[in-house]
Design an enzyme around this catalytic site. Structure first.
Site, PDB file in Angstrom:
ATOM      1  N   CYS A 108      30.338   4.524  13.308  1.00  0.00           N
ATOM      2  CA  CYS A 108      29.684   3.214  13.404  1.00  0.00           C
ATOM      3  C   CYS A 108      29.884   2.625  14.799  1.00  0.00           C
ATOM      4  O   CYS A 108      28.990   1.963  15.333  1.00  0.00           O
ATOM      5  CB  CYS A 108      30.231   2.265  12.341  1.00  0.00           C
ATOM      6  SG  CYS A 108      29.551   2.553  10.693  1.00  0.00           S
ATOM      7  N   HIS A 135      31.903   9.197   7.580  1.00  0.00           N
ATOM      8  CA  HIS A 135      30.547   8.655   7.817  1.00  0.00           C
ATOM      9  C   HIS A 135      29.670   9.905   7.829  1.00  0.00           C
ATOM     10  O   HIS A 135      29.848  10.780   8.696  1.00  0.00           O
ATOM     11  CB  HIS A 135      30.507   7.897   9.150  1.00  0.00           C
ATOM     12  CG  HIS A 135      29.182   7.270   9.488  1.00  0.00           C
ATOM     13  ND1 HIS A 135      29.047   5.960   9.937  1.00  0.00           N
ATOM     14  CD2 HIS A 135      27.916   7.778   9.473  1.00  0.00           C
ATOM     15  CE1 HIS A 135      27.765   5.704  10.177  1.00  0.00           C
ATOM     16  NE2 HIS A 135      27.057   6.788   9.914  1.00  0.00           N
ATOM     17  N   HIS A 165      27.513  13.043   8.217  1.00  0.00           N
ATOM     18  CA  HIS A 165      26.984  13.632   9.452  1.00  0.00           C
ATOM     19  C   HIS A 165      26.564  15.068   9.201  1.00  0.00           C
ATOM     20  O   HIS A 165      27.212  15.801   8.466  1.00  0.00           O
ATOM     21  CB  HIS A 165      28.011  13.562  10.579  1.00  0.00           C
ATOM     22  CG  HIS A 165      29.374  14.053  10.198  1.00  0.00           C
ATOM     23  ND1 HIS A 165      30.267  13.282   9.481  1.00  0.00           N
ATOM     24  CD2 HIS A 165      29.993  15.232  10.415  1.00  0.00           C
ATOM     25  CE1 HIS A 165      31.375  13.970   9.277  1.00  0.00           C
ATOM     26  NE2 HIS A 165      31.232  15.169   9.828  1.00  0.00           N
ATOM     27  N   GLY A 212      36.536  19.806   3.827  1.00  0.00           N
ATOM     28  CA  GLY A 212      37.006  19.717   5.212  1.00  0.00           C
ATOM     29  C   GLY A 212      36.418  18.545   5.985  1.00  0.00           C
ATOM     30  O   GLY A 212      36.474  18.509   7.212  1.00  0.00           O
ATOM     31  N   CYS A 218      34.484   2.322  11.305  1.00  0.00           N
ATOM     32  CA  CYS A 218      34.597   3.775  11.459  1.00  0.00           C
ATOM     33  C   CYS A 218      34.092   4.211  12.839  1.00  0.00           C
ATOM     34  O   CYS A 218      33.277   3.546  13.474  1.00  0.00           O
ATOM     35  CB  CYS A 218      33.903   4.498  10.302  1.00  0.00           C
ATOM     36  SG  CYS A 218      32.298   5.188  10.653  1.00  0.00           S
TER      37      CYS A 218
END
Ligand code: AMP
Ligand code: ZN
Length: 109
Positions: free
Chosen positions: A6, A97, A99, A92, A3
């Site tokens: 990452c 990952h 955040h 949305g 990702c």
């Protein structure tokens, strides 16, 4: 393929980094919607708030604490700011990952 966040953690793709320790990294959002728009993420890959377990609660608290520190460093702590997690499709969330958005500097959308 790994990702995108990452890859930022591994410094394989560039980012403007505001904060980093062994567990967390914070960097500028590439498409800011506020004057100050910083993303705070755990270095470990967790997809979304939906996927956190009780073992992650300290780490999630550290994300918020890091937001507070960054806000102070950027002189928006007193004026105020917004913290935002988007969760899943209808929330949305685009990047899978987890955040935390830190939005400040002017009224965010
Ligand atoms: P969300 O919609 O909550 O999943 O937010 C994902 C955010 O990641 C968006 O605000 C994007 O602008 C941002 N973003 C996507 N790719 C990058 C990148 N390579 N560097 C910094 N921010 C990014
Ligand atoms: Zn990841």
């Amino acid at each position: 393929m790994e990702c995108i966040f990452c890859q930022i953690v591994k410094k394989n793709i560039p980012a403007e980094i505001f904060y980093e320790d062994d567990k967390i990294i914070a960097f500028s959002d590439i498409r800011p919607i506020a004057l100050i728009h910083i993303l705070i993420i755990p270095k470990t890959h967790i997809k979304s708030v939906t996927d956190i377990s009780e073992d992650d609660t300290l780490l999630m608290g550290k994300l918020i604490f890091t937001a507070k520190i960054i806000a102070e460093r950027n002189d928006i702590a007193k004026k105020g700011y917004k913290l935002l997690f988007r969760v899943g499709k209808e929330g949305g969330q685009e990047v899978q990952h987890i955040h935390l958005h830190l939005l400040g500097g002017k009224a965010p959308k």
